[in-house]
Design an enzyme around this catalytic site. Structure first.
Site, short mmCIF file in Angstrom:
data_model
loop_
_atom_site.label_atom_id
_atom_site.label_comp_id
_atom_site.label_asym_id
_atom_site.label_seq_id
_atom_site.Cartn_x
_atom_site.Cartn_y
_atom_site.Cartn_z
N THR A 122 0.84 -1.20 0.00
CA THR A 122 0.00 0.00 0.00
C THR A 122 0.88 1.25 0.00
OG1 THR A 122 -0.42 0.13 2.38
CG2 THR A 122 -1.86 -1.34 1.09
N GLU A 140 1.15 -3.25 4.56
CA GLU A 140 0.29 -2.09 4.74
C GLU A 140 1.12 -0.80 4.95
OE1 GLU A 140 -2.22 -0.42 4.69
OE2 GLU A 140 -4.07 -1.52 4.94
N HIS A 141 0.41 0.30 5.15
CA HIS A 141 1.02 1.63 5.18
C HIS A 141 2.11 1.81 6.25
CE1 HIS A 141 -1.01 2.70 8.92
NE2 HIS A 141 -1.98 1.91 8.46
N ASP A 142 3.09 2.63 5.92
CA ASP A 142 4.10 3.09 6.87
C ASP A 142 4.99 1.99 7.42
OD1 ASP A 142 3.29 5.92 6.87
OD2 ASP A 142 1.44 5.14 7.77
N ASN A 160 2.57 0.36 10.12
CA ASN A 160 3.50 0.78 11.18
C ASN A 160 4.27 -0.38 11.79
OD1 ASN A 160 0.94 2.97 11.65
ND2 ASN A 160 3.02 3.81 11.45
#
Ligand code: UDP
Length: 218
Positions: A122, A140-142, A160
């Site tokens: 992402t 996923e993000h970050d 994260n």
């Protein structure tokens, strides 16, 4: 002038999964498919799934304007030692990705990755060198992922999360989302067992299994 030459290093399970993706990728450039071969330190005289299987020395001896290689071997330590040889021999690390991989915004990924079908990366993600993401895995993000990290099929890496170099994430493992500024960290060289549900950070060089994932005492 000689044409470029392309190699999938590893003629076993992982390599046979990457070869069709590599074939689709070079077909799209109009390169002849006989310029795409397997490389294996145990070469064999017969072709494998339509491609010659050469030793690394044989691969280097074939005349070529440039050489590109994806290392399709799941073991990260082996991957790193082969990557060092490629660098010494001025062979270019090659990223091979299935045509249906989804990559969203601001994703940086290092050289030599192998991204299998149905992988999704992402947004706002950093990934190091020679990453393997097998079938249906997502990031996923970050997230921040180091060098020579390996995802088996179906890994769910939520947002994260930091995954350090050489970590191996087993099939179907789920990694819980961290928080901005307080990521969940999978330590360098850690092994996450298949199906594990990782709810907190994992130290370096340990194996965790189960739900919730706990350190495996051998
Ligand atoms: N291999 C190699 N050089 C090495 C280590 C392994 O060429 O230094 C080859 C090995 O001969 C085998 C493949 O890589 O054909 C690894 O296959 P394996 O089934 O062990 O792993 P996977 O394909 O799942 O990564």
């Amino acid at each position: 002038m000689n044409q470029p030459l392309y190699g999938v290093y590893g003629a076993s399970g992982c390599g046979r999964g990457i070869m069709p993706l590599a074939r689709a990728q070079i077909s799209a450039t109009g390169t002849s498919l006989d310029r795409l071969v397997f490389i294996d330190d145990k070469p064999r005289p017969e072709p494998l799934n339509g491609h010659c299987v050469y030793s690394y020395a044989e691969f280097l001896a074939i005349p070529a304007s440039k050489r590109h290689v994806v290392i399709a071997i799941a073991n990260s330590v082996v991957r790193e030692s082969i990557a060092e040889r490629l660098e010494q021999d001025v062979v270019t690390p090659w990223t091979v990705a299935a045509t249906n991989v989804v990559v969203m915004d601001d994703v940086q990924i290092g050289e030599g990755a192998a991204l299998s079908p149905f992988v999704t990366l992402t947004s706002n993600i950093r990934i190091g060198r020679h990453f393997h993401a097998n079938l249906y895995s997502y990031v996923e993000h970050d997230c921040i992922i180091g060098d020579f990290v390996t995802f088996a099929p179906g890994v769910k890496c939520n947002g994260n999360v930091v995954i350090e170099d050489y970590a191996y994430i087993g099939a179907g493992a789920v990694i819980k989302q961290g928080r901005p500024g307080a990521p969940l960290v999978i330590g360098r060289g850690a092994v996450i067992g298949m199906g594990a549900v990782v709810t907190k950070s994992v130290p370096q060089n340990v194996t965790v299994v189960g739900n919730p994932a706990r350190v495996l005492v051998k």
